[in-house]
Structures are given as C-alpha cells and as structure tokens.
Design a protein around this motif. Sequence first.
Motif, short mmCIF file in Angstrom:
data_model
loop_
_atom_site.label_atom_id
_atom_site.label_comp_id
_atom_site.label_asym_id
_atom_site.label_seq_id
_atom_site.Cartn_x
_atom_site.Cartn_y
_atom_site.Cartn_z
N ALA A 79 0.83 -1.20 0.00
CA ALA A 79 0.00 0.00 0.00
C ALA A 79 0.87 1.25 0.00
O ALA A 79 0.55 2.25 -0.65
N ALA A 80 1.99 1.21 0.72
CA ALA A 80 2.86 2.39 0.81
C ALA A 80 3.59 2.64 -0.51
O ALA A 80 3.71 3.78 -0.96
N ARG A 81 4.07 1.56 -1.16
CA ARG A 81 4.83 1.72 -2.39
C ARG A 81 3.94 1.98 -3.60
O ARG A 81 4.26 2.79 -4.46
N GLY A 82 2.82 1.26 -3.66
CA GLY A 82 1.94 1.38 -4.83
C GLY A 82 2.65 0.83 -6.06
O GLY A 82 3.67 0.14 -5.95
N GLY A 83 2.08 1.14 -7.24
CA GLY A 83 2.71 0.74 -8.49
C GLY A 83 2.83 -0.76 -8.65
O GLY A 83 1.96 -1.51 -8.18
N TRP A 84 3.95 -1.22 -9.26
CA TRP A 84 4.06 -2.63 -9.59
C TRP A 84 4.20 -3.51 -8.34
O TRP A 84 3.79 -4.66 -8.32
N VAL A 85 4.80 -2.96 -7.28
CA VAL A 85 4.92 -3.74 -6.04
C VAL A 85 3.53 -4.08 -5.51
O VAL A 85 3.23 -5.22 -5.14
N ASP A 86 2.68 -3.06 -5.52
CA ASP A 86 1.31 -3.25 -5.06
C ASP A 86 0.60 -4.30 -5.92
O ASP A 86 -0.06 -5.21 -5.41
N ASP A 87 0.76 -4.16 -7.23
CA ASP A 87 0.14 -5.11 -8.16
C ASP A 87 0.61 -6.53 -7.87
O ASP A 87 -0.17 -7.47 -7.80
N ARG A 102 -1.97 -9.29 -6.74
CA ARG A 102 -2.24 -10.40 -7.67
C ARG A 102 -1.70 -11.71 -7.09
O ARG A 102 -2.30 -12.76 -7.22
N GLY A 103 -0.55 -11.63 -6.45
CA GLY A 103 0.03 -12.81 -5.81
C GLY A 103 -0.92 -13.40 -4.79
O GLY A 103 -1.16 -14.62 -4.75
N ALA A 104 -1.50 -12.51 -3.97
CA ALA A 104 -2.46 -12.97 -2.97
C ALA A 104 -3.67 -13.61 -3.66
O ALA A 104 -4.18 -14.64 -3.22
N ASP A 105 -4.11 -12.99 -4.78
CA ASP A 105 -5.25 -13.55 -5.52
C ASP A 105 -4.95 -14.97 -6.00
O ASP A 105 -5.79 -15.86 -5.90
N VAL A 106 -3.72 -15.13 -6.51
CA VAL A 106 -3.35 -16.45 -7.04
C VAL A 106 -3.41 -17.49 -5.93
O VAL A 106 -3.98 -18.57 -6.09
N ILE A 121 1.33 -20.56 6.16
CA ILE A 121 1.59 -20.04 4.81
C ILE A 121 0.29 -19.61 4.13
O ILE A 121 0.23 -18.56 3.51
N PHE A 122 -0.77 -20.39 4.31
CA PHE A 122 -1.99 -19.93 3.63
C PHE A 122 -2.67 -18.80 4.39
O PHE A 122 -3.61 -18.19 3.90
N ASN A 123 -2.18 -18.46 5.56
CA ASN A 123 -2.66 -17.27 6.26
C ASN A 123 -2.01 -16.00 5.74
O ASN A 123 -2.54 -14.91 5.93
N ILE A 124 -0.83 -16.14 5.12
CA ILE A 124 -0.08 -14.95 4.68
C ILE A 124 -0.91 -14.07 3.72
O ILE A 124 -1.08 -12.88 3.98
N PRO A 125 -1.45 -14.64 2.63
CA PRO A 125 -2.20 -13.77 1.71
C PRO A 125 -3.44 -13.15 2.36
O PRO A 125 -3.84 -12.05 1.98
N VAL A 126 -4.03 -13.87 3.32
CA VAL A 126 -5.22 -13.33 3.99
C VAL A 126 -4.85 -12.01 4.66
O VAL A 126 -5.51 -10.97 4.48
N PHE A 127 -3.77 -12.05 5.44
CA PHE A 127 -3.37 -10.84 6.16
C PHE A 127 -2.81 -9.79 5.21
O PHE A 127 -3.01 -8.59 5.41
N ALA A 128 -2.10 -10.23 4.17
CA ALA A 128 -1.54 -9.28 3.21
C ALA A 128 -2.68 -8.48 2.58
O ALA A 128 -2.63 -7.26 2.47
N ARG A 129 -3.73 -9.17 2.22
CA ARG A 129 -4.84 -8.54 1.54
C ARG A 129 -5.57 -7.56 2.47
O ARG A 129 -5.87 -6.43 2.10
N VAL A 130 -5.85 -8.06 3.69
CA VAL A 130 -6.57 -7.21 4.65
C VAL A 130 -5.75 -5.98 4.99
O VAL A 130 -6.25 -4.85 5.00
N ALA A 131 -4.45 -6.19 5.24
CA ALA A 131 -3.59 -5.07 5.61
C ALA A 131 -3.50 -4.07 4.46
O ALA A 131 -3.55 -2.86 4.66
N ARG A 132 -3.40 -4.59 3.24
CA ARG A 132 -3.27 -3.71 2.09
C ARG A 132 -4.53 -2.86 1.92
O ARG A 132 -4.46 -1.64 1.77
N GLY A 133 -5.68 -3.54 1.98
CA GLY A 133 -6.95 -2.82 1.78
C GLY A 133 -7.14 -1.73 2.82
O GLY A 133 -7.45 -0.57 2.49
N ALA A 134 -6.90 -2.09 4.08
CA ALA A 134 -7.10 -1.12 5.15
C ALA A 134 -6.07 0.00 5.06
O ALA A 134 -6.40 1.18 5.28
#
Lengths: 491, 273
Positions: free
Chosen positions: B93-101, B105-109, B139-152
């Motif tokens: 969220a802080a960097r934005g751009g391709w890092v954010d993407d 997307r990684g979390a989506d996958v 490991i499968f908790n990582i994208p859950v928190f990544a996504r929530v943290a990013r959105g918030a």
Amino acid sequence: MNKLLFALAFAAALGTVAVPAHIAQAQAKDSLTLGFTLEPPHLDPTAGAAGAIDATVYSNVFQGLTRIDETGAVQPQLAESWDVSDDGLVYTFNLKTGVKFHDGTDFDASDVVFSFDRARAEDSVNAQKQLFAAIETVEAVDPSTVRITLSRPEGALLFNLGWGDAVIVAPESAENNKTNPVGTGPFKFARWVKGDRVELEAVSKDQPLQKVTFRFIPDPSAQVAALKAGDIDAVTNLNAPEAVLAFESDPGFEVAIGSTEGETILAMNNTRAPLNDVRVRRAISHAIDRKAIVDGAMFGFGTPIGTHFAPHHPAYVDLTETYAHDPEKAKALLKEAGAENLKLTLKLPPPTYARRGGEIVAAQLAAVGIEVEIIPVEWAQWLEQVFRGDDFDLTIVSHTEPMDIGIYARDKYYFNYDSPILKAVIARLNNTSDPEARDALLAVAQEIITADAVNAYMFQLAKLGVWRKGLDGMWRNAPVQATDVTGVSWK
Amino acid sequence: MFRHPNFLIGALLTGILCLAALVSLVWTPHAFDTMSIAERMQGPSAAHWLGTDQFGRDIATRLMVGARNSISVGVVAVGIGLAVGAPLGMYAAARGGWVDDLVARGADVVFAFPAIVSAILITAILGPGAVNAIIAIGIFNIPVFARVARGASLQVWGMEYARAGLAIGKTGFGVTRDHVLPNISSVLIVQATIQFAVAILAEAALAYLGLGTQPPAPSWGRMLFDAQTLMTIDPKLAILPGLAIALAVLGLNLLGDGLRDILDPRLRPERLG
C-alpha cells in the motif's frame, strides 16, 4: 410448511439413493464385485512379491501345474496327474490338453518349460526364486508331458508349484503381463482403472459368474459403507475388525472368520544398533502384550503367536510364553544391555493391524522406557524405505505367504537376520521330504528364531470375510494369497 | 461491552478453551497416552469424566491436551500470517505501483486455491507432522493478512493526515508506522481472531486426513479420524471431539464478530446517537 417440504424432499433423496442398490442386487446374479484394501502394483504374479497381485489374478486369470485349494491341499490344475520317481528326483507331469491362453494361443509343454526357465533364470525378477531352487532341468517330453528333474529331493515341490509365482505364462504374452495379463484361467483380464478397479470377464458363457470386479478401497470406513450400500458384494478381509460385529447381526450379510497365513510381527532391523543386541530385542519382545494388541487393534480377532509360524499348521510350536508380557524383565534386560533411554522409529504401513497396532506397541514400549516415534508410510514408501532400503528401526507387517519361515535363512532380507545354524536347518529341511522329519526341523527352526528374538511375534492375522447372503463358494481361510472365485456363484 | 452478547459468548467459549489448555500444562485427570485395553470405550464415570477411547485412554484428558495443541497451532499459524502478511500488505500500500500489483495479484493467485488444498500440498511436500501442518496453515494465512492489511492501509493512505505526514517530510515507513499501523490494528486483531478459528479447523482437517499431528499426541481432528469406523459402536468417540471443534470455532468467530463491533468506530452506537 417449508419444513414438511424439506422433509419430503429429504425422504425422496434417501429413496433415490436406496433404490439403485436394490436394483443392482437384483441384477447381480452373474456378476460379483469384491472390495480390497490394497491395489496391486501390477498384475504379473511371476514378477512381484505384493500379495495383492495374487489376490487378484491367482487361479482366476493365471493357473499353475498345481493349485492350492481352500484347505491348503495341493490339487491338480494344468497338470492332470503326475508321477514321482522312487528317489524323489524326477517328476513327470501329464498336462491337460485343449487348453488355450486368453489370446488364443495353445497351451502345451513348451509353455511350462518357458515359464519355469524364465522364473529360474539369472536375470529373473521372480520374487520367490527359492521355490524353484531344487529344480535341475525342465524338459518337454512331448506336447502334453513335462519332466522336471531335481538336484536334491524337494518335499514341497508340488506345493511350491501351486504358488502364484509359479503360474504358467506364454512366451508370446509374458512381457506384457504386468498391464495385460494373459493366462489360461476361466477369467480373462478386461480392464484396469488405476486407483479404482480391475475387471475380469468369463472366458466361457457357461460360467456362473460372467463378470468379476476387484475394487480397491483402502479406507476401512469406506469399505464398510460400500458393503452396506451394495456397491460391493464381498470383502474377503475387512480392514475394519470393529465393523464385523455389526455385520454379524445383519441378516443381509454372512460373516466368515477364518485364518490366514499372515504372521503379524513387530520386525526389527537386526543389524542396526542397539537392535543388534539380542538382549534389546528380547526386551522388546517382553515389553509387548500380545493379548492387548489383538483386543485393542483387532477387536479380539487374531491368535497370539510366539514365533514366525501359523498356529493352525501341525508343526507349530507354541512359544508365546518364551517372551511373556513382563515390563520389569524388559527394563532389566535393557539396563543390562546399557540401552536405557532408547529412541526408536516405528514405520507403519496403511493396514489397520499396523496403524492401530502400532499405537498400542508404541505405548507398551513407552512403558518400559523406549521412546518410539511413529512414522506412517504408504505401501510404496514402505517397500522402498523398509523392505528394500533398510531405513527403519521397527516396523509392523503381516507376512501372508504360506510356510515362509525360510525367509530367515535368506542372505539378505529386510530385517537383516544372519544365522549359520538356522541356514543349516533350512537347508536340511529343503532336502527332506519325510513329513515327520520336516515337522521336526520346522520346530527347531521356530525355536532358533524365537531364541534369537529376531522379531517380536505378535499374532496370526484373522481373515474377516463379509459378504452378501446368497454368495456361495467364498473361501473362509486363506492358505495362499488368493481370491479364488472360480468356484463362486450366487444361490 | 455488555451490549454485545456475541462478544460475551465468544469470550466465554474462548476462555474455556484457553483455560483447558493452560490447566493441561500442569494437570490432567490422567496421562494422555496411558492405554488400558481392558477399559476401552467406557461411558462417563467418576474416574473418566467423559469415558475412555478405543485404547482405554481418558477422553477428557485427550480433549484438554488437544485444546493445547489446537491453540498452539492457532497462535503459530496466525503469527506466521500476521508477521509476514501484514508488513507485506502495508508495504504494498505504501509503495503502490508494480509492487502493489505484485502483492495483490500474488495474494489472488494463492487465494484461487482452496486453503485446505494448499495445506495438503505443503504437507505432501514437507511430510506429515504437527510442525509441518502449522507451517502449511501459516503459509496460507499470509495472503489473507496481506490482503486485509493492504486494503485497510490504502484507506488510511487516502486520508489527509497521511498525505500531510508525507508533506512534512516523513518517509513512507514513518507514515506507515505512525499513522497506518495504529489505524489498521483493530482490523488485524479481528482478522486474527477469525483466522485463529480457521487455523483450528484446518489443523483438525489435516489431522483428520492423517497429515497433521501424529499419534499418540492428541489432536481433535485425529480423534475424529480414529472414531470414523468406531462411530456406530461408540458414538461419543466422534461426538466429543466434534463438539470441541465446533464450540472452539464458534467461540472464536463470535469473539471476532464482537471485537469488530466494539473496535470499529463506524459501528459504535455512541457515534450513531
């Protein structure tokens, strides 16, 4: 109202589930579906040790010169009759004529010569080459006569030739038997859906069973469910001993508790320290409580044994008291051997006797101060790591081959026992054909391996057969690894 | 606080779970692995409050030790997810751009695979066992928190005070530390509570499939697995661990819901009034 509708829909759904089972039952008069715990790795009984191969194709697809019947007696099969010379060195077999392999080629003496020469060859992959050890030559006298000459008398030759490993194959098809078995039996191979089923079809339209399906269901509860739902008609050896009681009280099923040749043992890696110390092995043998294992793992089905021999055989010696359950003695032996605070691994293949029995064994060993790490393995892993790889301390397995005490005399076998005395006894046994002398030698062999506590002997595996009422001719006992359905029919 | 019955019930159930686990550290009615084949599958009695299992082991003891096992799986698995996922999401969220993407997307996958399938895959590679099951669930908790943290975090970054922070010369890290993290912590706490319940369920599922905790260590899922073929003979073997799993998961979910109600400023009644 909604609730009522839901209830009706639910009842209807139940109904649709139940109906096909009944229809299947009504149509099942000339077909049979059997449930098995293990799937064979391939279908060539002359090229593998896995009992599941014989359990599928023995007698059904492949035939030998002789066959072993339900009682363990030798019967003629491809050989109609035989003569034995007075010195016991020359066997002359008179073969059946007019027999054809499933691919249409004729069966004659040359196929017998081919099969036995192939099994005995230097590069043979036969898992039981010792069956043929005494054979010097195999000759075709004429197309319907075979002469086998031995280098020494072999008391068990006719029995040996009845094993699945000694079936007759044709030179035209032998190479492909693993995936497309071609034999002379009353059933021919139809198809194999890997992971699910093997289907056999009758060769002749007159046979009572036209189609036999072997379904592979490793999960015990799924086996029970499949039987109750009518998906399968019979399980020759139910993997869920606790379910047997429920089937016994069910009028739709017949339960046959029989015996197998399966000595179920806690095998030890005899060359790995500290198991190379006989005192440690004896301590382990004293630590296990056989009755608790039979009751706890098998719900009382099974007979405690004290050596590697079937209790229903006349030569059996009851040695269960040699290492009676005695935790104090076990602790004392461990102390004497300086093997206190022992840590061992216990690799457990999938069958219930191993997985559930293993938990009990681990608790019993813990009680004498041996810490056991349980490692569940699949069969393929077990064969690779334990049977071929020597990578184990302890394992639990059932040796279901008949009369297999000879494995203790092998130069290299997975538990790594090496005893010149036992080798001499077994060699003498192989040269003896007098039944009484053989029994005496077998008794000596049993006492030697028990004295050395090669493995901890637990119990003889029972055969828990369950099948739908009306099925006739199923075997109660399993004197060989076989599911011979050639005599099975629906009443 | 008492206006939130969900929170109360949740806290109570979770409290019992934690208490059982804590008590089991110092005291259990029996040893969890002592077998007594002669006493197997007995009903509840003074000696065995919830009866005995198929090996004559005390079920109450095994449930208590199982609670400890469930909690440790939950703590570590959620810890892994939180420790790796949340910073990842905030960084994206802080960097934005391709890092954010990439992170999104990684979390989506990873999300595209059902969590339990991913966990089975991981235990299949690492081998069955309690530790590997915890890692898999973590490991499968990582994208859950990544996504929530990013959105918030993105929401916070949209706020004027976050922009103002940048304007006065704070770095992206500084703004994240001073403004983003304090503002999204309540969301993360709620998510952690819910993931805790998911982790307990996942551990039970893995153990049930034979991939999690190995015998003789007790695990609720393993107890269910062992009860499978014995259910018709002795239903309590399946009912008791099943009930334990259901109550623990229910308690944590209610606690999570209640916490959200209490912590989310938009849902505070005083704001509405």
